[in-house]
Design a protein around this motif. Sequence first.
Motif, PDB file in Angstrom:
ATOM      1  N   GLY A  42       0.513   2.286  12.763  1.00  0.00           N
ATOM      2  CA  GLY A  42      -0.020   1.680  11.557  1.00  0.00           C
ATOM      3  C   GLY A  42       0.650   0.352  11.293  1.00  0.00           C
ATOM      4  O   GLY A  42       1.889   0.253  11.313  1.00  0.00           O
ATOM      5  N   ALA A  43      -0.159  -0.695  11.082  1.00  0.00           N
ATOM      6  CA  ALA A  43       0.384  -2.045  10.849  1.00  0.00           C
ATOM      7  C   ALA A  43      -0.227  -2.651   9.598  1.00  0.00           C
ATOM      8  O   ALA A  43      -0.379  -3.859   9.502  1.00  0.00           O
ATOM      9  N   GLY A  44      -0.562  -1.794   8.633  1.00  0.00           N
ATOM     10  CA  GLY A  44      -1.189  -2.261   7.406  1.00  0.00           C
ATOM     11  C   GLY A  44      -0.205  -2.391   6.265  1.00  0.00           C
ATOM     12  O   GLY A  44       0.797  -3.101   6.366  1.00  0.00           O
ATOM     13  N   ASP A  76      -2.442   0.131  16.059  1.00  0.00           N
ATOM     14  CA  ASP A  76      -3.399   0.114  14.950  1.00  0.00           C
ATOM     15  C   ASP A  76      -4.741  -0.387  15.483  1.00  0.00           C
ATOM     16  O   ASP A  76      -4.814  -1.500  16.004  1.00  0.00           O
ATOM     17  N   PRO A  77      -5.806   0.402  15.349  1.00  0.00           N
ATOM     18  CA  PRO A  77      -7.113  -0.030  15.845  1.00  0.00           C
ATOM     19  C   PRO A  77      -7.893  -0.866  14.836  1.00  0.00           C
ATOM     20  O   PRO A  77      -8.960  -1.400  15.158  1.00  0.00           O
ATOM     21  N   ASP A  78      -7.374  -1.014  13.626  1.00  0.00           N
ATOM     22  CA  ASP A  78      -8.108  -1.634  12.523  1.00  0.00           C
ATOM     23  C   ASP A  78      -7.947  -3.156  12.537  1.00  0.00           C
ATOM     24  O   ASP A  78      -7.056  -3.701  13.179  1.00  0.00           O
ATOM     25  N   THR A  79      -8.820  -3.836  11.793  1.00  0.00           N
ATOM     26  CA  THR A  79      -8.725  -5.291  11.621  1.00  0.00           C
ATOM     27  C   THR A  79      -8.505  -5.611  10.150  1.00  0.00           C
ATOM     28  O   THR A  79      -8.871  -4.834   9.262  1.00  0.00           O
ATOM     29  N   PHE A  80      -7.900  -6.768   9.898  1.00  0.00           N
ATOM     30  CA  PHE A  80      -7.649  -7.188   8.523  1.00  0.00           C
ATOM     31  C   PHE A  80      -8.934  -7.660   7.851  1.00  0.00           C
ATOM     32  O   PHE A  80      -9.819  -8.245   8.493  1.00  0.00           O
ATOM     33  N   VAL A  84      -5.474  -7.824   1.270  1.00  0.00           N
ATOM     34  CA  VAL A  84      -4.524  -8.878   0.933  1.00  0.00           C
ATOM     35  C   VAL A  84      -3.615  -8.513  -0.244  1.00  0.00           C
ATOM     36  O   VAL A  84      -2.520  -9.064  -0.385  1.00  0.00           O
ATOM     37  N   SER A  85      -4.007  -7.557  -1.059  1.00  0.00           N
ATOM     38  CA  SER A  85      -3.201  -7.201  -2.233  1.00  0.00           C
ATOM     39  C   SER A  85      -1.898  -6.517  -1.867  1.00  0.00           C
ATOM     40  O   SER A  85      -0.956  -6.505  -2.673  1.00  0.00           O
ATOM     41  N   ARG A  86      -1.791  -5.947  -0.669  1.00  0.00           N
ATOM     42  CA  ARG A  86      -0.595  -5.158  -0.342  1.00  0.00           C
ATOM     43  C   ARG A  86      -0.197  -5.192   1.119  1.00  0.00           C
ATOM     44  O   ARG A  86       0.874  -4.683   1.476  1.00  0.00           O
ATOM     45  N   GLN A  87      -1.035  -5.729   2.000  1.00  0.00           N
ATOM     46  CA  GLN A  87      -0.723  -5.718   3.425  1.00  0.00           C
ATOM     47  C   GLN A  87      -0.205  -7.090   3.839  1.00  0.00           C
ATOM     48  O   GLN A  87      -0.923  -8.088   3.757  1.00  0.00           O
ATOM     49  N   PHE A  88       1.024  -7.129   4.311  1.00  0.00           N
ATOM     50  CA  PHE A  88       1.718  -8.397   4.470  1.00  0.00           C
ATOM     51  C   PHE A  88       1.288  -9.181   5.702  1.00  0.00           C
ATOM     52  O   PHE A  88       1.685 -10.326   5.873  1.00  0.00           O
ATOM     53  N   GLY A  89       0.452  -8.602   6.522  1.00  0.00           N
ATOM     54  CA  GLY A  89      -0.144  -9.351   7.619  1.00  0.00           C
ATOM     55  C   GLY A  89      -1.499  -9.916   7.266  1.00  0.00           C
ATOM     56  O   GLY A  89      -2.093 -10.669   8.048  1.00  0.00           O
ATOM     57  N   ALA A  90      -2.000  -9.587   6.071  1.00  0.00           N
ATOM     58  CA  ALA A  90      -3.355  -9.984   5.671  1.00  0.00           C
ATOM     59  C   ALA A  90      -3.356 -11.361   5.025  1.00  0.00           C
ATOM     60  O   ALA A  90      -2.590 -11.636   4.102  1.00  0.00           O
ATOM     61  N   SER A  91      -4.212 -12.233   5.522  1.00  0.00           N
ATOM     62  CA  SER A  91      -4.439 -13.556   4.945  1.00  0.00           C
ATOM     63  C   SER A  91      -5.788 -14.032   5.467  1.00  0.00           C
ATOM     64  O   SER A  91      -6.370 -13.421   6.367  1.00  0.00           O
ATOM     65  N   LYS A  92      -6.282 -15.121   4.911  1.00  0.00           N
ATOM     66  CA  LYS A  92      -7.572 -15.625   5.382  1.00  0.00           C
ATOM     67  C   LYS A  92      -7.538 -15.930   6.874  1.00  0.00           C
ATOM     68  O   LYS A  92      -8.542 -15.809   7.566  1.00  0.00           O
ATOM     69  N   ALA A 125      -3.439   1.215  -4.569  1.00  0.00           N
ATOM     70  CA  ALA A 125      -2.151   0.958  -3.907  1.00  0.00           C
ATOM     71  C   ALA A 125      -1.704  -0.450  -4.260  1.00  0.00           C
ATOM     72  O   ALA A 125      -2.538  -1.355  -4.356  1.00  0.00           O
ATOM     73  N   VAL A 126      -0.396  -0.622  -4.474  1.00  0.00           N
ATOM     74  CA  VAL A 126       0.125  -1.934  -4.864  1.00  0.00           C
ATOM     75  C   VAL A 126       1.279  -2.348  -3.951  1.00  0.00           C
ATOM     76  O   VAL A 126       1.973  -1.509  -3.360  1.00  0.00           O
ATOM     77  N   ALA A 127       1.495  -3.670  -3.864  1.00  0.00           N
ATOM     78  CA  ALA A 127       2.497  -4.223  -2.962  1.00  0.00           C
ATOM     79  C   ALA A 127       3.918  -3.741  -3.251  1.00  0.00           C
ATOM     80  O   ALA A 127       4.678  -3.480  -2.301  1.00  0.00           O
ATOM     81  N   PRO A 128       4.381  -3.630  -4.522  1.00  0.00           N
ATOM     82  CA  PRO A 128       5.763  -3.198  -4.745  1.00  0.00           C
ATOM     83  C   PRO A 128       6.085  -1.843  -4.134  1.00  0.00           C
ATOM     84  O   PRO A 128       7.221  -1.618  -3.681  1.00  0.00           O
TER      85      PRO A 128
END
Length: 291
Positions: free
Chosen positions: A35-37, A59-63, A68-76, A217-220
């Motif tokens: 898991g890399a989310g 992880d088979p999933d894509t961003f 973006v609210s909580r997954q630190f690899g997620a960005s545009k 789910a939240v980032a903190p």
Amino acid sequence: MNYQDLIDDEFSRNIGLLSEEEQKKLLSSQVSAVGAGGVGGLHILTLARLGVGKFHIADPDTFEAANVSRQFGASKRSYGKNKAEVLAEMVRDINPQAEIRAYTEGVTDDNLDEFLDGSTALVDGIDFFQFEMRRKLFIRAREKGIYAITCAPLGFGSTLQVFSPQGMDFDTYFGIRENDPDEKKLAAFASGLAPYPYHLKYLDLSKVDMAAQKGPAVAPACTLAASLLTTEAVKIITGSQPIYPVPHYIQIDMYRRKLKKGFLLFGGKNPIQMLKTYLIYEKLKESMKGK
């Protein structure tokens, strides 16, 4: 891998809290991160900044935008890209000498052993609902003599459970029986993760969609989970401090300022835990009616 150059430069500020010998152990060690989310991605990045030098990331999933609210690899820039590959690249930006294998197909029955081979610890960042593969990973890690660590982000808090190859096993701690229906296994898992569900005081249950396998789910909570898990990983890899595996657990809720360090006597066979599992199971069945 040139350990001394890395210690003198990239990881010099770790020294003083870690000895140079402990830092070398981290640089030479491998973890398997499933898991890399939300939690998994931050586990990986924090371990990389601590100086862990080798990773298997699955992880088979894509961003996507909802991450973006909580997954630190997620960005545009990462939308539509495989999570394992994105995190592998982020680790290389931290430590260009890191050795990484990305399993973009995720963990399967065919690659499970290969995914775990060579690792000191299994880092659990898999989605809550992916129960059967999580169970297989924890069982196989134990058979291979590998520690397994899970931290569940719950509300504005987290829990910590460490599974030692010599300690209580996954099924015993959670009270899992092979022939139980899936909903009952999930209920037992939830009960064991959070013996004191502090977050239920402020969680809007109407926003939990069991059929769609989604909930708030939240980032903190993810950052707290990463702090708990990665600290345990350092202790396991370096041998610098005692490990307190299950049935020991830690639970923290920052929103309500609650902290509980507990020992779950008999694990899932504890009568109170069995009652909690039953009540959660009944709620799960009710929520799934008509879905």
